[in-house]
Design an enzyme around this catalytic site. Sequence first.
Site, PDB file in Angstrom:
ATOM      1  N   SER A 112       5.897  -6.604   6.081  1.00  0.00           N
ATOM      2  CA  SER A 112       7.200  -6.146   5.575  1.00  0.00           C
ATOM      3  C   SER A 112       8.179  -7.304   5.418  1.00  0.00           C
ATOM      4  O   SER A 112       8.160  -8.252   6.206  1.00  0.00           O
ATOM      5  CB  SER A 112       7.789  -5.133   6.547  1.00  0.00           C
ATOM      6  OG  SER A 112       9.164  -4.935   6.300  1.00  0.00           O
ATOM      7  N   TYR A 135      11.526  -6.279  -1.106  1.00  0.00           N
ATOM      8  CA  TYR A 135      12.530  -5.547  -1.863  1.00  0.00           C
ATOM      9  C   TYR A 135      13.163  -6.563  -2.793  1.00  0.00           C
ATOM     10  O   TYR A 135      13.176  -7.760  -2.501  1.00  0.00           O
ATOM     11  CB  TYR A 135      13.602  -4.966  -0.938  1.00  0.00           C
ATOM     12  CG  TYR A 135      13.102  -3.868  -0.024  1.00  0.00           C
ATOM     13  CD1 TYR A 135      12.870  -2.594  -0.523  1.00  0.00           C
ATOM     14  CD2 TYR A 135      12.879  -4.104   1.328  1.00  0.00           C
ATOM     15  CE1 TYR A 135      12.421  -1.569   0.312  1.00  0.00           C
ATOM     16  CE2 TYR A 135      12.432  -3.086   2.164  1.00  0.00           C
ATOM     17  CZ  TYR A 135      12.208  -1.833   1.647  1.00  0.00           C
ATOM     18  OH  TYR A 135      11.767  -0.833   2.468  1.00  0.00           O
ATOM     19  N   THR A 161       8.489  -2.975  -3.423  1.00  0.00           N
ATOM     20  CA  THR A 161       8.827  -1.576  -3.143  1.00  0.00           C
ATOM     21  C   THR A 161       9.884  -1.115  -4.141  1.00  0.00           C
ATOM     22  O   THR A 161      10.974  -1.690  -4.220  1.00  0.00           O
ATOM     23  CB  THR A 161       9.327  -1.437  -1.691  1.00  0.00           C
ATOM     24  OG1 THR A 161       8.277  -1.875  -0.827  1.00  0.00           O
ATOM     25  CG2 THR A 161       9.677   0.008  -1.362  1.00  0.00           C
ATOM     26  N   LYS A 220       4.912  -0.504  -5.140  1.00  0.00           N
ATOM     27  CA  LYS A 220       4.778   0.521  -4.093  1.00  0.00           C
ATOM     28  C   LYS A 220       5.896   1.541  -4.222  1.00  0.00           C
ATOM     29  O   LYS A 220       7.073   1.177  -4.230  1.00  0.00           O
ATOM     30  CB  LYS A 220       4.844  -0.142  -2.708  1.00  0.00           C
ATOM     31  CG  LYS A 220       4.882   0.850  -1.540  1.00  0.00           C
ATOM     32  CD  LYS A 220       4.803   0.132  -0.197  1.00  0.00           C
ATOM     33  CE  LYS A 220       4.832   1.084   0.982  1.00  0.00           C
ATOM     34  NZ  LYS A 220       6.187   1.564   1.322  1.00  0.00           N
ATOM     35  N   HIS A 244       7.425   6.525   0.576  1.00  0.00           N
ATOM     36  CA  HIS A 244       8.032   5.753   1.665  1.00  0.00           C
ATOM     37  C   HIS A 244       7.945   6.514   2.998  1.00  0.00           C
ATOM     38  O   HIS A 244       8.826   6.420   3.851  1.00  0.00           O
ATOM     39  CB  HIS A 244       9.500   5.451   1.325  1.00  0.00           C
ATOM     40  CG  HIS A 244       9.979   4.095   1.773  1.00  0.00           C
ATOM     41  ND1 HIS A 244      10.287   3.085   0.888  1.00  0.00           N
ATOM     42  CD2 HIS A 244      10.219   3.585   3.004  1.00  0.00           C
ATOM     43  CE1 HIS A 244      10.705   2.022   1.561  1.00  0.00           C
ATOM     44  NE2 HIS A 244      10.663   2.304   2.849  1.00  0.00           N
TER      45      HIS A 244
HETATM   46  C1  FMN Z   1       9.231   2.041  11.062  1.00  0.00           C
HETATM   47  C2  FMN Z   1       8.899   1.978   9.593  1.00  0.00           C
HETATM   48  C3  FMN Z   1       9.352   0.905   8.835  1.00  0.00           C
HETATM   49  C4  FMN Z   1       9.042   0.828   7.479  1.00  0.00           C
HETATM   50  N1  FMN Z   1       9.454  -0.273   6.768  1.00  0.00           N
HETATM   51  C5  FMN Z   1       9.081  -0.400   5.474  1.00  0.00           C
HETATM   52  C6  FMN Z   1       9.409  -1.574   4.746  1.00  0.00           C
HETATM   53  O1  FMN Z   1       9.998  -2.499   5.289  1.00  0.00           O
HETATM   54  N2  FMN Z   1       9.031  -1.643   3.438  1.00  0.00           N
HETATM   55  C7  FMN Z   1       8.344  -0.634   2.828  1.00  0.00           C
HETATM   56  O2  FMN Z   1       8.017  -0.745   1.644  1.00  0.00           O
HETATM   57  N3  FMN Z   1       8.005   0.483   3.494  1.00  0.00           N
HETATM   58  C8  FMN Z   1       8.355   0.630   4.799  1.00  0.00           C
HETATM   59  N4  FMN Z   1       7.982   1.750   5.487  1.00  0.00           N
HETATM   60  C9  FMN Z   1       7.163   2.788   4.801  1.00  0.00           C
HETATM   61  C10 FMN Z   1       5.667   2.525   4.988  1.00  0.00           C
HETATM   62  O3  FMN Z   1       5.261   1.355   4.318  1.00  0.00           O
HETATM   63  C11 FMN Z   1       4.795   3.668   4.446  1.00  0.00           C
HETATM   64  O4  FMN Z   1       5.115   3.923   3.097  1.00  0.00           O
HETATM   65  C12 FMN Z   1       4.901   4.967   5.225  1.00  0.00           C
HETATM   66  O5  FMN Z   1       5.251   4.753   6.579  1.00  0.00           O
HETATM   67  C13 FMN Z   1       3.563   5.702   5.146  1.00  0.00           C
HETATM   68  O6  FMN Z   1       3.629   6.938   5.713  1.00  0.00           O
HETATM   69  P1  FMN Z   1       3.081   7.270   7.210  1.00  0.00           P
HETATM   70  O7  FMN Z   1       4.009   6.610   8.153  1.00  0.00           O
HETATM   71  O8  FMN Z   1       3.166   8.772   7.233  1.00  0.00           O
HETATM   72  O9  FMN Z   1       1.647   6.776   7.318  1.00  0.00           O
HETATM   73  C14 FMN Z   1       8.286   1.863   6.847  1.00  0.00           C
HETATM   74  C15 FMN Z   1       7.838   2.924   7.625  1.00  0.00           C
HETATM   75  C16 FMN Z   1       8.115   3.002   8.976  1.00  0.00           C
HETATM   76  C17 FMN Z   1       7.579   4.163   9.768  1.00  0.00           C
END
Ligand code: FMN
Length: 347
Positions: A112, A135, A161, A220, A244
């Site tokens: 990330s 981002y 993203t 994404k 997301h």
């Molecule tokens: C704590 C946390 C932080 C996240 N940070 C980002 C991020 O920095 N960039 C991003 O594109 N998605 C981020 N996401 C989304 C994840 O990449 C992903 O799309 C999502 O968590 C998938 O679903 P799931 O948690 O049900 O497996 C984050 C998700 C969580 C839970």
Amino acid sequence: VILPPLTRHLGLDELQAAAAAVLPVGSAEFLETGARGELTVRANVAAWSSWWLRPRVLVDVAEVSTASTVLDLPVRVPILVAPMSLQRVAHPDGESGVARAVAAREGLMIVSMGTSTPIEELAAILGRRWWMQLYLLSDRDLTASIARRAASLGAGALVLTVDAPRVGTQSRPRDGFRYPDGVSDVLVDPTAWTIGSDRRLTWDEVHWLQDQVDIPVILKGILHPDDAARAADDGVRAIVVSNHGGRVLDGTLPTALALPAVTEAVGGRLEVYVDGGIRRGADVLRALALGARAVLLGRPVLWGLALGGSEGAGEVLDLLAEELDTDAALCGVADVAQVPHDLVERI
Ligand SMILES: Cc1cc2nc3c(=O)[nH]c(=O)nc-3n(C[C@H](O)[C@H](O)[C@H](O)COP(=O)(O)O)c2cc1C
């Protein structure tokens, strides 16, 4: 074995409460929160099970192959780690711990932009087994410099993203959430995030980013088949069907329901990955049957990390891989790179 023994039977969902119990309140909320009423957070998980399995029998499944490739990189199992910010909030092992677990299993980690560990340190662990999530910041120079730095450190792709041109309203207020001592964003100064990602993110910016680096730019956060088709037309090599994890816009279509139209629209012109609510090996099979090449795993990795550091995260990956192996065999699928579309039917 670090994770609670029943996890092996009940699945990864069992870890959610266990992880919340070992984390300070604010940290648990940071990890779990979704947008507004969390409709999509719940629906993401539930929607996978609306696809029922129709196994083939009398197939030789003595050996099941789970191996695959993502953008030509061989992976042992088509389960990638989703980009998640601030992993040191979950456990001091943080991103390095996840990276060690991923590298040992010949997987792939998407780091990330909100990483709490320097990417140099992660690159040293992961070699070529990582992609860099970005981002588009209002500060284009900063965005470009992070992109180039990641590419020069061996990242195999950039993952832009595209589903968060604004910060969504999250369900669980994070007032009072303080990063644990010594934990913060290391790539982007936290104050730069308040400016946030650029609201004018369009296809022009995708091309701009692609012009900054020699590695592919993946998108994404695609749900609409026309956006997927446009990506293919524009030469994008891979997309992630994602909402997301329900953290940005509540009420979006669960990814298990958005996926089929997307894979149909692109017709194999680019690789399609999917995330959101994947919790069982059978969910991975369902995603592959619906045309995804791989899945991304989000929160469960952090539950494992919270409970057992690097080892806990590794056990989560192992558990899902074992379930995939067993359920593939029971479905008469000897090669998960070739899951037939008619394995699933929706009721
Ligand atoms: C704590 C946390 C932080 C996240 N940070 C980002 C991020 O920095 N960039 C991003 O594109 N998605 C981020 N996401 C989304 C994840 O990449 C992903 O799309 C999502 O968590 C998938 O679903 P799931 O948690 O049900 O497996 C984050 C998700 C969580 C839970």
